[in-house]
Design an enzyme around this catalytic site. Structure first.
Site, short mmCIF file in Angstrom:
data_model
loop_
_atom_site.label_atom_id
_atom_site.label_comp_id
_atom_site.label_asym_id
_atom_site.label_seq_id
_atom_site.Cartn_x
_atom_site.Cartn_y
_atom_site.Cartn_z
CB CYS A 1 -0.97 -0.08 1.32
SG CYS A 1 -2.00 1.20 0.91
CG HIS B 1 -3.97 -3.46 2.89
ND1 HIS B 1 -2.93 -3.12 3.45
CD2 HIS B 1 -4.73 -2.43 1.95
CE1 HIS B 1 -3.03 -1.55 3.54
NE2 HIS B 1 -3.77 -1.14 2.90
CD GLU C 1 -2.13 -6.21 5.07
OE1 GLU C 1 -2.15 -4.86 5.32
OE2 GLU C 1 -1.41 -6.42 4.11
#
Length: 207
Positions: free
Chosen positions: A79, A183, A185
């Site tokens: 990001c 992202h 994650e």
């Protein structure tokens, strides 16, 4: 060991939790010596481009990031950690980025009925030769939160694209340096696969 660079930006713990979940050894650090000794590095972050660069410089981490990226070991920006790898951003015109890769970060156009920031799931088209995306389904969905997008100067480094009113560069890869605007994650099983692929590039330090 994967070093997650803590420079005062958000989203550090969610990256650590994702790496913990898949059994990847990691440490959150703002110590340049720890970064230098790591097998791989993740530069995460959410927030403003100018603030990120100020924090990196204030903590003496700009040189550590550049030296690590130039050293050949796997590096992953996420990001805001993608955006600061480039020259500059329309978000903070006065701030100079790390200039590890050529390009600029631009704001999504406001005249196309788009909600800005883009928040949520979006599909990507990716380069199947990029090791970060090994084993992914076609057009996988990943999670984005951003108001600004990358326009890389060298399209040969673009490893994934997405569309949100416009077609934009969603990930890059050059030698040992990888970065995603989305992202991993927060991207479910697809994102965990991406992180596993990165860990395998580092040292196989993952379950």
């Amino acid at each position: 060991m994967i070093a997650i660079i803590d420079y005062g930006a958000g989203n550090i713990l969610s990256v650590q939790k994702a790496l913990d979940h898949i059994g990847c050894g990691n440490v959150v650090t703002s110590d340049a010596a720890v970064i230098s000794a790591a097998d791989g590095v993740v530069l995460p972050g959410v927030g403003a481009f100018g603030d990120a660069m100020s924090h990196l410089r204030a903590r003496g981490l700009e040189g550590a990031v550049k030296e690590f990226a130039a050293g050949g070991r796997p590096f992953l920006g996420i990001c805001l950690g993608l955006q600061v790898l480039f020259d500059h951003s329309e978000e903070s015109p006065e701030a100079k980025g790390l200039s590890l890769l050529p390009g600029r970060v631009k704001r999504f156009p406001s005249d196309r009925g788009l909600k800005i920031p883009q928040i949520g799931w979006n599909s990507i088209e990716y380069d199947r030769a990029c090791p970060l995306f090994k084993g992914l389904p076609e057009h996988p969905y990943v999670y984005f939160v951003h108001s600004y997008y990358l326009e890389a100067a060298d399209e040969s480094i673009v490893s994934a694209v997405a569309e949100y009113g416009i077609r934009y560069h969603a990930a890059v890869a050059k030698d040992n340096v990888f970065a995603t605007q989305f992202h991993p994650e927060k991207s479910g099983s697809v994102g965990l696969r991406i992180l596993r692929n990165f860990a395998e590039l580092v040292s196989g330090d993952c379950e």
